[in-house]
Design a protein around this motif. Sequence first.
Motif, short mmCIF file in Angstrom:
data_model
loop_
_atom_site.label_atom_id
_atom_site.label_comp_id
_atom_site.label_asym_id
_atom_site.label_seq_id
_atom_site.Cartn_x
_atom_site.Cartn_y
_atom_site.Cartn_z
N PRO A 227 14.00 40.48 -10.19
CA PRO A 227 12.72 41.01 -10.42
C PRO A 227 12.43 41.58 -11.67
O PRO A 227 11.44 41.82 -12.19
N TYR B 169 10.82 40.55 -14.38
CA TYR B 169 10.04 39.01 -14.21
C TYR B 169 8.39 39.12 -13.84
O TYR B 169 7.86 39.75 -13.40
N PHE C 218 7.18 42.71 -13.82
CA PHE C 218 7.52 43.43 -12.60
C PHE C 218 8.45 44.47 -13.22
O PHE C 218 9.26 44.17 -13.68
N CYS D 19 11.80 44.73 -4.80
CA CYS D 19 10.65 45.19 -4.06
C CYS D 19 10.86 45.87 -2.75
O CYS D 19 11.79 45.36 -1.82
N ASP E 252 13.53 43.49 -0.68
CA ASP E 252 13.64 42.12 -1.27
C ASP E 252 14.45 42.02 -2.21
O ASP E 252 14.12 42.55 -3.37
N SER F 214 16.85 40.00 -5.24
CA SER F 214 17.15 38.82 -5.76
C SER F 214 17.93 38.89 -6.95
O SER F 214 17.90 39.76 -7.81
N ASP G 281 18.13 35.07 -3.37
CA ASP G 281 17.12 35.53 -3.05
C ASP G 281 17.05 35.80 -1.28
O ASP G 281 17.15 34.98 -0.69
N HIS H 200 10.41 29.15 -1.05
CA HIS H 200 10.46 28.34 -2.48
C HIS H 200 11.68 27.66 -2.89
O HIS H 200 12.70 28.52 -2.13
N HIS I 33 11.84 30.73 -8.98
CA HIS I 33 10.84 30.03 -7.77
C HIS I 33 10.86 28.37 -8.46
O HIS I 33 10.58 28.15 -9.56
N GLU J 154 10.79 32.68 4.08
CA GLU J 154 10.48 34.31 4.06
C GLU J 154 9.36 34.70 4.69
O GLU J 154 8.37 34.99 3.86
N GLU K 60 13.80 37.11 4.89
CA GLU K 60 14.11 36.06 3.95
C GLU K 60 15.72 35.57 3.72
O GLU K 60 16.41 36.73 3.52
N1 MF3 Z 1 11.47 38.20 -4.14
C1 MF3 Z 1 10.45 37.67 -4.10
C2 MF3 Z 1 10.42 36.40 -3.42
O1 MF3 Z 1 11.17 36.49 -2.30
C3 MF3 Z 1 9.67 37.42 -5.39
C4 MF3 Z 1 9.37 38.77 -6.07
S1 MF3 Z 1 8.88 38.51 -7.74
C5 MF3 Z 1 8.71 40.04 -8.20
O2 MF3 Z 1 10.09 35.25 -3.77
F1 MF3 Z 1 8.75 40.15 -9.41
F2 MF3 Z 1 7.93 40.85 -7.51
F3 MF3 Z 1 9.99 40.40 -8.14
#
Ligand code: MF3
Length: 285
Positions: A94, A97, A100, A105, A132, A134, A143, A205, A212, A238, A270
């Motif tokens: 993230p 990204y 962000f 998150c 969340d 990743s 993720d 996704h 993504h 998710e 997720e």
């Molecule tokens: N982790 C999120 C997903 O499950 C995507 C977050 S994008 C961010 O797809 F920029 F907010 F991190």
Amino acid sequence: MHSRRIKNNWHIIKGQPLTELDKKVLYYQNKGHLVPSRKLIKTAEQIEGIRRSSVVNTGVLDLVAREIKAGMSTAEIDKLVYDYTVSHGAIPAPLNYEGFPKSVCTSVNEVVCHGIPSEEEILEEGDIINVDVSTILDGYYSDASRMFIIGKTTSEKEKLVRVKECLEIGMQAAKPFGFVGDIGNAIQRHAEKNGYSVVRDLCGHGVGLEFHEEPEVCHFGRKGTGMLLVPGMVFTIEPMINMGTWQVFIDEEDGWTVVTEDELPSAQWEHTFLMTETGLEILSY
Ligand code: MF3
Ligand code: CO
């Protein structure tokens, strides 16, 4: 089928005989179904890379599970995630990204997803929070997210957090040479049977070589629609499940935080999955 034109994603390799897989995918493509392109079918080497990334990603969530408690700020969770990830030779996906600002998150109560960790946001007894995570390791993405209950909460919120069932039911509905719509259909039925609604604006996704990828994995819809599921595909499921309306809005101030329109609570779980010859295998949970 409908008369709409479907992209012919699956190309034959010139000068080479058709494999069993080619024949199978072309059969569905010729029937008018959306099929994956070849690059969505991961090689053994790519799967190995995504697996290693997933181990770090799951490790981050296990660490958060051990440490999360009332009185902690969501910025402290962000620091845990950043430090663990970097010390394992990986990068939090993230961070930076599409602008962000943080490494994870953190979405509390009525926040559906994409909550930004903050020093000012202190977790309180009774909160429910989605974390969340990743991870990028050696260029491979994974993720996953989990819900945590801070101390004791209301029975309504406790029940909402149990919508992990939706993810499990969606996972079981995903069969090789089935369709993405089979997943969404199973999730939507289960959520609505429990009096909940399914967020429409955000979906699972494809993942692995990028954060993504295709396909879009919606958590609602009709069986037999959407992209064909082929062994070697890697994607997330998710579902974001709301206690009230499925409608959401984005916080204008930060441009990220997704909130339920009626400000009733939302929950999300997720995993990253690999489609195998027999069904889904969980890579990150
Ligand atoms: N982790 C999120 C997903 O499950 C995507 C977050 S994008 C961010 O797809 F920029 F907010 F991190
Ligand atoms: Co995701």
